[in-house]
Design an enzyme around this catalytic site. Structure first.
Site, PDB file in Angstrom:
ATOM      1  CG  HIS A 239      -2.128  -0.814   1.112  1.00 52.86           C
ATOM      2  ND1 HIS A 239      -3.056  -0.632   0.120  1.00 52.86           N
ATOM      3  CD2 HIS A 239      -2.588  -1.840   1.886  1.00 52.86           C
ATOM      4  CE1 HIS A 239      -4.042  -1.496   0.271  1.00 52.86           C
ATOM      5  NE2 HIS A 239      -3.781  -2.258   1.327  1.00 52.86           N
ATOM      6  CB  CYS A 308      -2.084   2.603  -5.693  1.00 55.88           C
ATOM      7  SG  CYS A 308      -2.847   0.979  -5.579  1.00 55.88           S
TER       8      CYS A 308
END
Length: 340
Positions: A239, A308
């Site tokens: 993440h 991301c």
């Protein structure tokens, strides 16, 4: 002898006009005479004299005139002819009685209740306001949960996993090369970013990524090599925001910055080689044995970090590549990259 007296003059009473029926007269002089403010208006008596005003001192307090005059006087002074009680005074008395808590009639009570009850527009505006307030509070709680609480919980879970992993290594319980999905098997060190995070098998969000760990691409279709393979690409996902956000600042890495993978028996030291700031989530070629876009031209021992981008979205992916420069046994101590 007395002189003869003059004959006495005949007595004549003053002239009085005949009484007229009040019901047949449109106007009377007594009715239209306006009084001077502050001066009582005298009324004509039967003999032409002045009669004190109604209710004045010394007066009889009885209205004069015909039935029409008596009706007007009755409306002015009250039904029973009370002295000094005018319509204005009656209204003031009624208002003062209401103000003093006099009971209202049923009709007046209904009107007062309707006046106090808010209208439909007011009720609608209140309801909309309450919806906005509730929505705002829920959004604030959600943002707090996502940006703060998930990090707190993930850091605690990742820290527990790292401690458990190191305890197992110290006790010789590890089994290199064979791992279950979600099982931790290594530690990732990125000294420049002050990152130390467990590496677990697979990239499942619930079992791996949302627990603050980074995941090794081991699923069919995107399966990558392990660090001890003679050639291949060791692919990791993590993440960038929330849930521990271990890869939040990997965009700050520069060529030559060390990336270290620690296992039960060895340290694998990589040097950052290149970065792809933006690519499609479906671009799995970045995980190939010779990753496309990294600038490598032949087989080697590579590492790939994926996350991301932009921050707080998952629209695209950012890729960082490194190439292995050292494989070091644990019994030789920590590599220079991990020595303070």
């Amino acid at each position: 002898m007395r002189p003869p007296s003059a004959p006495a003059a005949a007595y004549s009473a003053p002239y009085e006009p005949p009484l007229v029926d009040d019901e047949t007269v449109g106007l009377r002089i007594a009715d239209v005479v306006e009084s001077i403010p502050g001066t009582p208006t005298p009324a004509a008596g039967p003999a032409g004299g002045a009669v004190p005003p109604t209710g004045a001192a010394g007066g009889a307090g009885v209205p004069v005139g015909g039935r029409a005059a008596r009706r007007k006087a009755s409306r002015r002074h009250g039904r029973h002819g009370g002295a000094g009680g005018g319509a204005h005074e009656g209204q003031e008395a009624q208002e003062s009685g209401a103000a003093a808590g006099a009971p209202l009639s049923r009709m007046e009570a209904r009107r007062a209740a309707r006046a106090r009850k808010p209208g439909a527009a007011v009720m609608a505006s209140r309801a909309i306001g309450e919806v906005f307030i509730t929505t705002g509070v829920l959004m604030l709680l959600f943002v707090t949960y996502q940006l703060w609480w998930t990090n707190v919980r993930a850091h605690a879970q990742a820290g527990n996993e790292a401690s458990s992993l190191q305890d197992d290594w110290a006790k010789g319980k590890g089994n290199p090369g064979v791992f279950e999905p979600g099982q931790g098997f290594a530690l990732l060190h990125i000294p420049k970013l002050d990152v130390v995070v467990p590496i677990a098998e697979g990239t499942d969000k619930k079992r791996v990524l949302d627990r603050g760990m980074v995941g090794h691409y081991a699923e069919e279709g995107v399966k990558t090599a392990m660090p001890d393979a003679r050639t291949g690409n060791f692919g990791l996902a993590g993440h960038r925001n929330t849930h521990g956000e271990p890869f939040r600042y990997i965009n700050r890495l520069k060529p030559g910055d060390p990336i270290v993978v620690e296992t039960q028996n060895k340290y694998f030291v990589y040097k950052m080689a290149s970065i792809l700031p933006v690519t499609s989530p479906s671009n799995t070629a970045v995980l190939d044995a010779i990753p496309k876009g990294a600038g490598f031209t032949k087989a080697g021992r590579y590492i790939t970090l994926t996350t991301c981008t932009p921050e707080f979205t998952s629209k695209y992916r950012m890729i960082v590549w490194g190439t292995m420069v050292e494989e070091r046994s644990r019994d030789k101590g920590k590599p220079d990259a991990l020595v303070d």
